[in-house]
Design an enzyme around this catalytic site. Structure first.
Site, PDB file in Angstrom:
ATOM      1  N   HIS A 412       2.771 -35.746  -4.931  1.00  0.00           N
ATOM      2  CA  HIS A 412       2.543 -36.015  -3.511  1.00  0.00           C
ATOM      3  C   HIS A 412       2.932 -34.848  -2.607  1.00  0.00           C
ATOM      4  CE1 HIS A 412       1.237 -38.530  -0.370  1.00  0.00           C
ATOM      5  NE2 HIS A 412       1.713 -39.680  -0.801  1.00  0.00           N
ATOM      6  N   ARG A 413       3.586 -33.835  -3.166  1.00  0.00           N
ATOM      7  CA  ARG A 413       3.848 -32.631  -2.368  1.00  0.00           C
ATOM      8  C   ARG A 413       2.567 -31.835  -2.153  1.00  0.00           C
ATOM      9  NH1 ARG A 413       8.222 -29.783  -6.104  1.00  0.00           N
ATOM     10  NH2 ARG A 413       6.504 -30.266  -7.549  1.00  0.00           N
TER      11      ARG A 413
END
Length: 440
Positions: A412-413
């Site tokens: 999700h980064r």
């Protein structure tokens, strides 16, 4: 005059720190040629055979099968023959008796150079080695300062799968006589021994109560370290999608009868892999990676597709290089070759590196879906579930269809929910209607 050199365990792959000794192909006293295969090791990547960089006579084996040693650790000593076409390092043979590790340039031509391997021949063992510095004449020669160790135990010859079976069954290979060619211990030898009373293997403890303890090493150790590192460094998000793949399966049946696919093992996994390569074009974020030290997100304009494969040594993820440039037929052939090589434990270490995105076929085990962990150095992994006959609504009617589930885990980064959802939806659309590929 003897010239003794120690052969250190080399780094056979990027980042290798240790390896397990599987099997020696030579014994003390054997004559070896340049680049003759002398040992088989298991790294975190695969089983690798190592050649000797010198010609000469093996004087000592410094490690035993089953040991795990660090890169750079001496594993054997060779009495180098100055006339035996040693590796060309630009230096003349040593003039005195020495024991030293080879310089970096001595170790470069490990594979593919020098004379072809020759059959091992024995010559009488020397009982001792003269002192490192010769005494001046005519003084009497003192007791030798360096002794060459004599092997007192015969190392059992067996292939890695046979060693693994022996560990599982509690059989000590040192107590068996091999029935295979050259005295190699076979699977049948181990199974026959398991029917009688046999001692426990050297690397396992078997206390009463039905426990078996096996050392954590090799592929299993590397996989555990990588998965723990990934799970606790990259924030994982997993999304799921159920897809009607009936059109894909019908299209597959047509292609299998096409001359262009004659001899090609066209599996559903090949369609999923091709769909991923196409979908990456619209969502390149899933093919990028978070570079923490540089403070950058690195976008790859190529797809090195990792394929998770279950092998006797554990889970490995070899790569299909430049999968984005391959046709469906080429990709199917590459996948078949890659998985077969991985199961045989013959994947070159270089083929385990540099992946950009991975697919894992959990459906081959009859599993519908899962929450796969992202491989280090990547940002997404797709799980391809089992294809089942299920009731499905088509034009308001419930009919039987071929259905499978997909799950996508992503970092999700790098990948937002919108991007991950779009990529997963694109893969699903390509599998539910292969004609959609014409719009890409």
């Amino acid at each position: 005059m003897p010239d003794f050199k120690q052969f250190p365990l080399p780094d056979t792959a990027e980042g290798l720190t240790e390896a397990e000794i599987l099997n020696w192909h030579i014994q003390p006293g054997d004559t070896v040629a340049v680049n003759q295969i002398v040992i088989e090791i298991e790294t975190a990547k695969a089983a690798v055979e190592l050649p000797c960089p010198w010609a000469g006579v093996v004087t000592e084996l410094l490690v035993e099968p089953g040991q795990t040693v660090d890169v750079g650790t001496p594993i054997m000593t060779v009495d180098v023959d100055p006339n035996g076409a040693p590796v060309d390092n630009g230096a003349p043979p040593a003039a005195t008796t020495t024991v030293h590790e080879p310089a970096d340039d001595e170790m470069k031509p490990l594979v593919g150079y020098g004379a072809k391997p020759s059959a091992a021949k024995r010559r009488p063992r020397k009982g001792a080695v003269p002192a490192a510095a010769p005494e001046p004449a005519p003084a009497p020669v003192p007791e030798p300062a360096l002794q060459v160790a004599v092997a007192t135990e015969v190392i059992p010859l067996a292939k890695p799968p046979v060693r693994k079976l022996a560990k599982e069954l509690g059989i000590d290979l040192r107590g068996l006589t091999g029935s295979g060619e050259g005295g190699v211990i076979t699977r049948d030898d181990v199974q026959h021994a398991a029917n009688g009373v046999a001692p426990s293997p050297a690397g396992a403890q078997q206390p009463t109560g039905g426990e078996t303890r096996v050392p954590i090493r090799g592929v299993r150790k590397a996989t555990a370290q990588a998965m723990v590192s990934s799970a606790f460094s990259a924030p994982h998000v997993t999304e799921f999608l159920t897809v009607d793949v009936t059109p894909m399966m019908e299209f597959r049946a047509k292609l299998k009868n096409s001359p262009a696919f004659a001899g090609v093992r066209l599996t559903p996994l090949a369609f999923a892999a091709k769909a991923m390569c196409l979908a990456v074009q619209r969502t390149p974020d899933v093919n990028a990676v978070w570079d923490e030290p540089a403070g950058e997100i690195v976008y790859k304009d190529y797809v090195h597709l990792g394929v998770a494969a279950a092998t006797p040594r554990g889970l490995v993820v070899p790569k299909v290089r430049d999968a984005h440039t391959m046709s469906l037929s080429q990709l199917a052939g590459a996948l078949d070759e890659l998985t077969s090589t991985a199961r045989d434990g013959k994947t070159p270490p270089a083929d385990m590196l540099g992946g950009t995105i991975t697919i894992t076929n959990v459906g081959v085990f009859g599993v519908d879906t899962g929450t796969p962990i992202i491989n280090p150095g990547e940002s997404a992994i797709l799980a391809f579930g089992a294809i089942r006959d299920m009731p499905w609504v088509v034009d308001g009617q419930i009919v039987p269809r071929k259905v499978c589930q997909l799950s996508l885990s992503f970092d999700h980064r790098v990948v937002d929910g919108e991007q991950g959802s779009r990529f997963l939806a694109d893969v699903g659309a390509l599998l539910s209607d292969p004609a959609v590929a014409m719009t890409y």
